[in-house]
Design a protein around this motif. Structure first.
Motif, short mmCIF file in Angstrom:
data_model
loop_
_atom_site.label_atom_id
_atom_site.label_comp_id
_atom_site.label_asym_id
_atom_site.label_seq_id
_atom_site.Cartn_x
_atom_site.Cartn_y
_atom_site.Cartn_z
N UNK A 142 0.79 -1.23 0.00
CA UNK A 142 0.00 0.00 0.00
C UNK A 142 0.82 1.28 0.00
N UNK A 143 1.87 1.34 0.80
CA UNK A 143 2.68 2.54 0.87
C UNK A 143 3.31 2.87 -0.48
N UNK A 144 3.57 1.85 -1.28
CA UNK A 144 4.21 2.03 -2.58
C UNK A 144 3.33 2.72 -3.60
N UNK A 145 2.05 2.87 -3.30
CA UNK A 145 1.17 3.59 -4.23
C UNK A 145 1.33 5.11 -4.09
N UNK A 146 2.00 5.54 -3.05
CA UNK A 146 2.16 6.97 -2.78
C UNK A 146 3.25 7.58 -3.65
N UNK A 147 2.91 8.61 -4.43
CA UNK A 147 3.93 9.31 -5.22
C UNK A 147 5.03 9.91 -4.33
N UNK A 148 4.65 10.36 -3.14
CA UNK A 148 5.65 10.94 -2.23
C UNK A 148 6.64 9.87 -1.77
N UNK A 149 6.14 8.69 -1.40
CA UNK A 149 7.02 7.59 -1.00
C UNK A 149 7.94 7.20 -2.15
N UNK A 150 7.39 7.09 -3.35
CA UNK A 150 8.19 6.74 -4.52
C UNK A 150 9.28 7.78 -4.75
N UNK A 151 8.92 9.05 -4.61
CA UNK A 151 9.90 10.14 -4.78
C UNK A 151 11.03 10.03 -3.75
N UNK A 152 10.67 9.82 -2.49
CA UNK A 152 11.70 9.71 -1.45
C UNK A 152 12.61 8.51 -1.69
N UNK B 54 0.28 -1.86 -9.97
CA UNK B 54 -0.62 -2.02 -8.83
C UNK B 54 0.15 -2.70 -7.69
N UNK B 55 0.92 -1.91 -6.93
CA UNK B 55 1.79 -2.48 -5.90
C UNK B 55 1.07 -3.31 -4.84
N UNK C 104 1.58 -7.85 -3.48
CA UNK C 104 1.60 -8.53 -2.18
C UNK C 104 0.62 -9.69 -2.18
N UNK C 105 -0.57 -9.45 -2.71
CA UNK C 105 -1.60 -10.50 -2.77
C UNK C 105 -1.13 -11.65 -3.65
N UNK C 106 -0.58 -11.32 -4.82
CA UNK C 106 -0.10 -12.36 -5.73
C UNK C 106 1.03 -13.17 -5.09
N UNK C 107 1.96 -12.49 -4.43
CA UNK C 107 3.06 -13.19 -3.76
C UNK C 107 2.55 -14.12 -2.66
N UNK C 108 1.58 -13.66 -1.91
CA UNK C 108 1.00 -14.49 -0.85
C UNK C 108 0.31 -15.72 -1.44
#
Length: 108
Positions: A59-69, A89-90, A94-98
């Motif tokens: 979920x955090x990976x969907x954030x443009x700010x997180x990606x920028x940092x 679709x980050x 996670x769902x696919x990996x699980x």
């Protein structure tokens, strides 16, 4: 009053407005420890030599700010010079990996 500043958070009817400086402080409360942990992991000689990619998932990976940092700290223009892989679709990564982990023996 938030962080010594007034009018940084307002509520008007059903709309909550959080101004950028406040939002950034709150978000950095989560982002900074993540970045610091990654830096600590990359201090390991084995990881530093072999790690060339960072895959952002969840979920955090969907954030443009997180990606920028993450790009700023670890991307091609940083001292780490790593490529960031960000799925379209980050969260689904996670769902696919699980799911693969659940049905595939010795998946990891």
């Amino acid at each position: 009053t938030v962080f010594g500043e007034s009018n940084q958070v307002t509520l008007s009817d059903e709309y909550l407005t959080i101004y950028y400086d406040v939002w950034k402080v709150m978000f950095n409360h989560v982002v900074d420890p993540t970045i610091n942990h990654m830096k600590k992991l990359l201090q390991e000689p084995k990881l530093m030599r072999k790690c060339k990619y960072i895959c952002l998932a969840g979920g955090l990976s969907t954030s443009p700010y997180f990606q920028h940092r993450m790009r700023e700290e670890f991307g091609p223009k940083s001292k780490y010079n790593m490529a960031l892989i960000i799925p379209k679709r980050p969260i689904l990564s996670v769902v696919e990996g699980a799911a693969y982990f659940a049905i595939t023996p010795n998946y990891i």
